[in-house]
Motif scaffolding. Structure first.
Motif, mmCIF file in Angstrom:
data_model
loop_
_atom_site.group_PDB
_atom_site.id
_atom_site.type_symbol
_atom_site.label_atom_id
_atom_site.label_comp_id
_atom_site.label_asym_id
_atom_site.label_seq_id
_atom_site.Cartn_x
_atom_site.Cartn_y
_atom_site.Cartn_z
ATOM 1 N N THR A 144 0.765 -1.122 -0.155
ATOM 2 C CA THR A 144 0.090 -0.223 0.157
ATOM 3 C C THR A 144 0.914 1.401 -0.071
ATOM 4 O O THR A 144 2.208 1.198 0.356
ATOM 5 C CB THR A 144 -0.946 0.179 1.173
ATOM 6 O OG1 THR A 144 -0.223 0.166 2.458
ATOM 7 C CG2 THR A 144 -2.066 -0.925 1.338
ATOM 8 N N LEU A 145 0.372 2.300 -0.248
ATOM 9 C CA LEU A 145 1.045 3.667 -0.214
ATOM 10 C C LEU A 145 0.588 4.140 0.910
ATOM 11 O O LEU A 145 -0.239 5.259 1.043
ATOM 12 C CB LEU A 145 0.652 4.269 -1.521
ATOM 13 C CG LEU A 145 0.983 3.900 -2.755
ATOM 14 C CD1 LEU A 145 0.461 4.672 -3.974
ATOM 15 C CD2 LEU A 145 2.686 4.036 -2.790
ATOM 16 N N LYS A 146 1.167 3.713 2.190
ATOM 17 C CA LYS A 146 0.493 3.947 3.475
ATOM 18 C C LYS A 146 0.878 5.500 3.735
ATOM 19 O O LYS A 146 1.865 5.824 3.699
ATOM 20 C CB LYS A 146 1.145 2.946 4.622
ATOM 21 C CG LYS A 146 0.803 3.435 5.976
ATOM 22 C CD LYS A 146 1.291 2.203 6.776
ATOM 23 C CE LYS A 146 2.718 1.937 7.051
ATOM 24 N NZ LYS A 146 3.098 1.151 7.976
ATOM 25 N N LEU A 147 -0.078 6.042 4.517
ATOM 26 C CA LEU A 147 -0.014 7.553 4.943
ATOM 27 C C LEU A 147 -0.153 7.441 6.817
ATOM 28 O O LEU A 147 0.735 8.050 7.099
ATOM 29 C CB LEU A 147 -1.165 8.303 4.778
ATOM 30 C CG LEU A 147 -1.285 8.469 3.061
ATOM 31 C CD1 LEU A 147 -2.605 9.440 2.434
ATOM 32 C CD2 LEU A 147 -0.107 9.122 2.786
ATOM 33 N N LEU A 148 -0.752 6.876 7.176
ATOM 34 C CA LEU A 148 -0.751 6.665 8.672
ATOM 35 C C LEU A 148 -1.271 5.208 8.969
ATOM 36 O O LEU A 148 -2.063 4.199 8.268
ATOM 37 C CB LEU A 148 -1.790 7.564 9.280
ATOM 38 C CG LEU A 148 -1.893 9.228 9.011
ATOM 39 C CD1 LEU A 148 -3.062 9.749 9.145
ATOM 40 C CD2 LEU A 148 -0.842 9.542 9.847
ATOM 41 N N GLU A 149 -0.873 4.783 10.292
ATOM 42 C CA GLU A 149 -1.425 3.589 10.704
ATOM 43 C C GLU A 149 -1.532 3.690 12.523
ATOM 44 O O GLU A 149 -0.745 4.264 13.004
ATOM 45 C CB GLU A 149 -0.479 2.418 10.394
ATOM 46 C CG GLU A 149 -0.911 1.122 10.820
ATOM 47 C CD GLU A 149 0.038 0.008 10.337
ATOM 48 O OE1 GLU A 149 -0.486 -1.289 10.593
ATOM 49 O OE2 GLU A 149 1.044 0.122 9.879
ATOM 50 N N THR A 150 -2.712 2.949 12.816
ATOM 51 C CA THR A 150 -2.793 3.085 14.272
ATOM 52 C C THR A 150 -2.952 1.777 14.694
ATOM 53 O O THR A 150 -3.117 0.479 14.096
ATOM 54 C CB THR A 150 -4.092 3.706 14.785
ATOM 55 O OG1 THR A 150 -5.139 3.212 14.381
ATOM 56 C CG2 THR A 150 -3.987 5.328 14.333
ATOM 57 N N GLN A 151 -3.494 1.507 16.042
ATOM 58 C CA GLN A 151 -3.628 0.127 16.412
ATOM 59 C C GLN A 151 -4.882 -0.370 15.856
ATOM 60 O O GLN A 151 -5.155 -1.696 15.636
ATOM 61 C CB GLN A 151 -3.830 0.134 17.917
ATOM 62 C CG GLN A 151 -4.435 -1.269 18.597
ATOM 63 C CD GLN A 151 -4.856 -0.834 19.958
ATOM 64 O OE1 GLN A 151 -4.688 0.306 20.792
ATOM 65 N NE2 GLN A 151 -5.352 -1.852 20.553
ATOM 66 N N TYR A 152 -5.752 0.515 15.494
ATOM 67 C CA TYR A 152 -7.182 0.156 15.017
ATOM 68 C C TYR A 152 -7.446 0.393 13.289
ATOM 69 O O TYR A 152 -8.384 -0.252 12.759
ATOM 70 C CB TYR A 152 -8.270 0.760 15.778
ATOM 71 C CG TYR A 152 -8.453 0.437 17.164
ATOM 72 C CD1 TYR A 152 -8.859 -0.806 17.368
ATOM 73 C CD2 TYR A 152 -8.000 1.467 17.852
ATOM 74 C CE1 TYR A 152 -8.777 -1.148 18.694
ATOM 75 C CE2 TYR A 152 -8.102 1.172 19.528
ATOM 76 C CZ TYR A 152 -8.587 -0.112 19.777
ATOM 77 O OH TYR A 152 -8.614 -0.443 21.198
ATOM 78 N N SER A 153 -6.634 1.130 12.713
ATOM 79 C CA SER A 153 -6.783 1.524 11.397
ATOM 80 C C SER A 153 -5.329 1.702 10.417
ATOM 81 O O SER A 153 -4.492 1.837 11.155
ATOM 82 C CB SER A 153 -7.445 2.860 11.377
ATOM 83 O OG SER A 153 -8.620 2.962 12.038
#
Length: 142
Positions: free
Chosen positions: A21-30
């Protein structure tokens, strides 16, 4: 794969890193990443790290993470006008059956999401009947 993810789901496979993916953000839930078929520059998807077909099946703690992330993306896009879109079911235009939210910039009249909204005007009495029906269902669910 985690117990609440599915092996045969494209978005679940993105969550575990099996699909890039072209990841922008990541959290525990999303997980937040750029859409590969954008309607405008910066069109972003936000997906809960919990597999379900429709939003009503997603646990509240996952949903609580979504809007703050959408706000961060909207601010980072720097565009005044944008849409937050979430579809549930095939006839509601859902194509990937893992809940996801779109943040779609609307930089001008031609780019971004185009919507044809067909309004009804049922009248106050008909709306009151709908209100009563929904309130009864809400009370039954509590």
């Amino acid at each position: 794969m985690a117990e609440h993810l599915k092996d045969d789901c494209l978005f679940c496979r993105m969550i575990i890193g099996a699909v890039p993916t072209l990841k922008l953000l990541e959290t525990q839930y999303s997980l937040v990443f750029l859409d590969i078929g954008p309607l405008a520059e910066g069109h972003t998807l936000i997906i809960p790290k919990y597999h379900s077909n429709t939003m009503d099946e997603v646990p509240d703690e996952y949903l609580a993470d979504i809007l703050p992330l959408a706000k961060k993306v909207a601010l980072a896009l720097g565009t005044k006008d944008y849409n937050i879109l979430q579809n549930n079911g095939a006839i509601a235009h859902q194509h990937v059956f893992h809940v996801h939210f779109h943040v779609i910039p609307k930089p001008n009249k031609t780019e971004g999401l185009g919507i044809a909204w067909s309004r009804n005007e049922p009248g106050l009495e008909a709306l009151k009947a709908v209100q009563e029906k929904i309130l009864a269902r809400i009370q039954a669910a509590v």
